[in-house]
Design a protein around this motif. Structure first.
Motif, PDB file in Angstrom:
ATOM      1  N   ALA A  22       0.831  -1.212   0.000  1.00  0.00           N
ATOM      2  CA  ALA A  22       0.000   0.000   0.000  1.00  0.00           C
ATOM      3  C   ALA A  22       0.862   1.257   0.000  1.00  0.00           C
ATOM      4  O   ALA A  22       0.508   2.262  -0.609  1.00  0.00           O
ATOM      5  CB  ALA A  22      -0.922  -0.006   1.219  1.00  0.00           C
ATOM      6  N   LYS A  23       2.022   1.207   0.662  1.00  0.00           N
ATOM      7  CA  LYS A  23       2.903   2.365   0.746  1.00  0.00           C
ATOM      8  C   LYS A  23       3.678   2.605  -0.539  1.00  0.00           C
ATOM      9  O   LYS A  23       3.845   3.735  -0.965  1.00  0.00           O
ATOM     10  CB  LYS A  23       3.929   2.157   1.866  1.00  0.00           C
ATOM     11  N   HIS A  24       4.188   1.537  -1.147  1.00  0.00           N
ATOM     12  CA  HIS A  24       5.186   1.678  -2.201  1.00  0.00           C
ATOM     13  C   HIS A  24       4.715   1.291  -3.600  1.00  0.00           C
ATOM     14  O   HIS A  24       5.502   1.357  -4.536  1.00  0.00           O
ATOM     15  CB  HIS A  24       6.424   0.852  -1.851  1.00  0.00           C
ATOM     16  N   SER A  25       3.498   0.884  -3.760  1.00  0.00           N
ATOM     17  CA  SER A  25       3.003   0.473  -5.069  1.00  0.00           C
ATOM     18  C   SER A  25       1.892   1.411  -5.523  1.00  0.00           C
ATOM     19  O   SER A  25       1.083   1.849  -4.710  1.00  0.00           O
ATOM     20  CB  SER A  25       2.446  -0.947  -5.017  1.00  0.00           C
ATOM     21  N   PRO A  26       1.827   1.685  -6.826  1.00  0.00           N
ATOM     22  CA  PRO A  26       0.733   2.524  -7.303  1.00  0.00           C
ATOM     23  C   PRO A  26      -0.619   1.815  -7.189  1.00  0.00           C
ATOM     24  O   PRO A  26      -1.634   2.450  -7.035  1.00  0.00           O
ATOM     25  CB  PRO A  26       1.085   2.794  -8.760  1.00  0.00           C
ATOM     26  N   ASN A  27      -0.613   0.490  -7.245  1.00  0.00           N
ATOM     27  CA  ASN A  27      -1.829  -0.298  -7.092  1.00  0.00           C
ATOM     28  C   ASN A  27      -1.595  -1.337  -6.009  1.00  0.00           C
ATOM     29  O   ASN A  27      -0.484  -1.806  -5.822  1.00  0.00           O
ATOM     30  CB  ASN A  27      -2.173  -1.030  -8.391  1.00  0.00           C
ATOM     31  N   LEU A  28      -2.647  -1.701  -5.321  1.00  0.00           N
ATOM     32  CA  LEU A  28      -2.527  -2.697  -4.267  1.00  0.00           C
ATOM     33  C   LEU A  28      -2.376  -4.093  -4.852  1.00  0.00           C
ATOM     34  O   LEU A  28      -2.884  -4.384  -5.920  1.00  0.00           O
ATOM     35  CB  LEU A  28      -3.760  -2.670  -3.364  1.00  0.00           C
ATOM     36  N   VAL A  29      -1.666  -4.955  -4.132  1.00  0.00           N
ATOM     37  CA  VAL A  29      -1.567  -6.364  -4.473  1.00  0.00           C
ATOM     38  C   VAL A  29      -2.581  -7.082  -3.610  1.00  0.00           C
ATOM     39  O   VAL A  29      -2.572  -6.933  -2.390  1.00  0.00           O
ATOM     40  CB  VAL A  29      -0.146  -6.896  -4.197  1.00  0.00           C
ATOM     41  N   PRO A  30      -3.477  -7.856  -4.221  1.00  0.00           N
ATOM     42  CA  PRO A  30      -4.509  -8.508  -3.413  1.00  0.00           C
ATOM     43  C   PRO A  30      -3.901  -9.527  -2.458  1.00  0.00           C
ATOM     44  O   PRO A  30      -3.018 -10.287  -2.822  1.00  0.00           O
ATOM     45  CB  PRO A  30      -5.405  -9.184  -4.444  1.00  0.00           C
ATOM     46  N   THR A  31      -4.379  -9.499  -1.225  1.00  0.00           N
ATOM     47  CA  THR A  31      -3.899 -10.456  -0.233  1.00  0.00           C
ATOM     48  C   THR A  31      -4.962 -11.500   0.082  1.00  0.00           C
ATOM     49  O   THR A  31      -4.659 -12.512   0.668  1.00  0.00           O
ATOM     50  CB  THR A  31      -3.509  -9.739   1.070  1.00  0.00           C
ATOM     51  N   ALA A  32      -6.189 -11.257  -0.302  1.00  0.00           N
ATOM     52  CA  ALA A  32      -7.268 -12.203  -0.032  1.00  0.00           C
ATOM     53  C   ALA A  32      -7.341 -13.230  -1.154  1.00  0.00           C
ATOM     54  O   ALA A  32      -7.006 -12.961  -2.296  1.00  0.00           O
ATOM     55  CB  ALA A  32      -8.595 -11.463   0.074  1.00  0.00           C
ATOM     56  N   THR A  33      -7.795 -14.429  -0.815  1.00  0.00           N
ATOM     57  CA  THR A  33      -7.902 -15.484  -1.817  1.00  0.00           C
ATOM     58  C   THR A  33      -9.319 -15.605  -2.364  1.00  0.00           C
ATOM     59  O   THR A  33      -9.537 -16.303  -3.335  1.00  0.00           O
ATOM     60  CB  THR A  33      -7.470 -16.837  -1.223  1.00  0.00           C
ATOM     61  N   LYS A  34     -10.266 -14.933  -1.752  1.00  0.00           N
ATOM     62  CA  LYS A  34     -11.641 -14.992  -2.225  1.00  0.00           C
ATOM     63  C   LYS A  34     -11.819 -14.039  -3.399  1.00  0.00           C
ATOM     64  O   LYS A  34     -11.439 -12.868  -3.320  1.00  0.00           O
ATOM     65  CB  LYS A  34     -12.615 -14.612  -1.105  1.00  0.00           C
ATOM     66  N   PRO A  35     -12.400 -14.492  -4.516  1.00  0.00           N
ATOM     67  CA  PRO A  35     -12.534 -13.634  -5.692  1.00  0.00           C
ATOM     68  C   PRO A  35     -13.397 -12.397  -5.465  1.00  0.00           C
ATOM     69  O   PRO A  35     -13.189 -11.382  -6.099  1.00  0.00           O
ATOM     70  CB  PRO A  35     -13.179 -14.532  -6.746  1.00  0.00           C
ATOM     71  N   ASP A  36     -14.354 -12.458  -4.546  1.00  0.00           N
ATOM     72  CA  ASP A  36     -15.240 -11.309  -4.351  1.00  0.00           C
ATOM     73  C   ASP A  36     -14.571 -10.171  -3.583  1.00  0.00           C
ATOM     74  O   ASP A  36     -15.082  -9.062  -3.560  1.00  0.00           O
ATOM     75  CB  ASP A  36     -16.530 -11.738  -3.641  1.00  0.00           C
ATOM     76  N   THR A  37     -13.397 -10.423  -2.976  1.00  0.00           N
ATOM     77  CA  THR A  37     -12.727  -9.375  -2.225  1.00  0.00           C
ATOM     78  C   THR A  37     -11.608  -8.701  -3.017  1.00  0.00           C
ATOM     79  O   THR A  37     -11.018  -7.750  -2.548  1.00  0.00           O
ATOM     80  CB  THR A  37     -12.132  -9.931  -0.918  1.00  0.00           C
ATOM     81  N   VAL A  38     -11.307  -9.188  -4.206  1.00  0.00           N
ATOM     82  CA  VAL A  38     -10.234  -8.613  -5.021  1.00  0.00           C
ATOM     83  C   VAL A  38     -10.747  -7.359  -5.708  1.00  0.00           C
ATOM     84  O   VAL A  38     -11.818  -7.342  -6.300  1.00  0.00           O
ATOM     85  CB  VAL A  38      -9.738  -9.633  -6.074  1.00  0.00           C
ATOM     86  N   GLN A  39      -9.985  -6.285  -5.645  1.00  0.00           N
ATOM     87  CA  GLN A  39     -10.378  -5.029  -6.262  1.00  0.00           C
ATOM     88  C   GLN A  39     -10.018  -5.041  -7.737  1.00  0.00           C
ATOM     89  O   GLN A  39      -9.042  -5.659  -8.142  1.00  0.00           O
ATOM     90  CB  GLN A  39      -9.674  -3.868  -5.563  1.00  0.00           C
ATOM     91  N   ASN A  40     -10.786  -4.330  -8.545  1.00  0.00           N
ATOM     92  CA  ASN A  40     -10.545  -4.304  -9.983  1.00  0.00           C
ATOM     93  C   ASN A  40      -9.219  -3.658 -10.350  1.00  0.00           C
ATOM     94  O   ASN A  40      -8.584  -4.040 -11.318  1.00  0.00           O
ATOM     95  CB  ASN A  40     -11.682  -3.562 -10.701  1.00  0.00           C
ATOM     96  N   GLU A  41      -8.786  -2.663  -9.606  1.00  0.00           N
ATOM     97  CA  GLU A  41      -7.575  -1.949  -9.964  1.00  0.00           C
ATOM     98  C   GLU A  41      -6.333  -2.503  -9.274  1.00  0.00           C
ATOM     99  O   GLU A  41      -5.282  -1.909  -9.315  1.00  0.00           O
ATOM    100  CB  GLU A  41      -7.728  -0.464  -9.655  1.00  0.00           C
ATOM    101  N   SER A  42      -6.427  -3.662  -8.658  1.00  0.00           N
ATOM    102  CA  SER A  42      -5.264  -4.242  -7.995  1.00  0.00           C
ATOM    103  C   SER A  42      -4.429  -5.048  -8.990  1.00  0.00           C
ATOM    104  O   SER A  42      -4.898  -5.442 -10.040  1.00  0.00           O
ATOM    105  CB  SER A  42      -5.700  -5.126  -6.826  1.00  0.00           C
ATOM    106  N   LEU A  43      -3.165  -5.266  -8.644  1.00  0.00           N
ATOM    107  CA  LEU A  43      -2.243  -6.014  -9.481  1.00  0.00           C
ATOM    108  C   LEU A  43      -2.274  -7.490  -9.119  1.00  0.00           C
ATOM    109  O   LEU A  43      -2.453  -7.842  -7.954  1.00  0.00           O
ATOM    110  CB  LEU A  43      -0.816  -5.512  -9.264  1.00  0.00           C
ATOM    111  N   SER A  44      -2.053  -8.333 -10.125  1.00  0.00           N
ATOM    112  CA  SER A  44      -1.858  -9.745  -9.798  1.00  0.00           C
ATOM    113  C   SER A  44      -0.454  -9.891  -9.233  1.00  0.00           C
ATOM    114  O   SER A  44       0.392  -9.004  -9.377  1.00  0.00           O
ATOM    115  CB  SER A  44      -2.015 -10.607 -11.048  1.00  0.00           C
ATOM    116  N   TYR A  45      -0.192 -11.023  -8.614  1.00  0.00           N
ATOM    117  CA  TYR A  45       1.122 -11.211  -8.001  1.00  0.00           C
ATOM    118  C   TYR A  45       2.222 -11.204  -9.059  1.00  0.00           C
ATOM    119  O   TYR A  45       3.293 -10.644  -8.839  1.00  0.00           O
ATOM    120  CB  TYR A  45       1.148 -12.514  -7.200  1.00  0.00           C
ATOM    121  N   SER A  46       1.977 -11.806 -10.219  1.00  0.00           N
ATOM    122  CA  SER A  46       2.997 -11.810 -11.270  1.00  0.00           C
ATOM    123  C   SER A  46       3.243 -10.398 -11.811  1.00  0.00           C
ATOM    124  O   SER A  46       4.381 -10.038 -12.123  1.00  0.00           O
ATOM    125  CB  SER A  46       2.610 -12.766 -12.404  1.00  0.00           C
TER     126      SER A  46
END
Length: 83
Positions: A22-46
């Motif tokens: 959250a501090k150092h990335s322009p977009n958040l990396v999702p930490t939840a494994t449930k698909p309904d909690t992933v934000q559209n503008e977040s980055l995948s881990y890769s």
């Protein structure tokens, strides 16, 4: 007992990575494994790893350029013949 400590350590590491993301990335990396909690503008881990690798490469290039410049500056002495 050991399993509880391992889970707590894992939870702490996940939270720590999430805060750093959250501090150092322009977009958040999702930490939840449930698909309904992933934000559209977040980055995948890769995508996150690719971004981090490019940031490290850029930092290395800047470091090398500064090091080369400082060596050139340090290697220059006063012009010869002038005292």
């Amino acid at each position: 007992m050991l399993l509880l400590i391992s889970r707590q350590r894992l939870a702490y590491e996940c939270l720590s990575q999430s805060i750093d993301s959250a501090k150092h990335s322009p977009n958040l990396v999702p930490t939840a494994t449930k698909p309904d909690t992933v934000q559209n503008e977040s980055l995948s881990y890769s995508q996150y790893l690719g971004m981090i690798k490019s940031q490290i490469s850029c930092a290395k290039d800047i470091h090398n350029a500064l090091l080369e410049c400082s060596k050139k500056i340090a290697g220059k002495g006063p012009p010869q013949g002038i005292m």
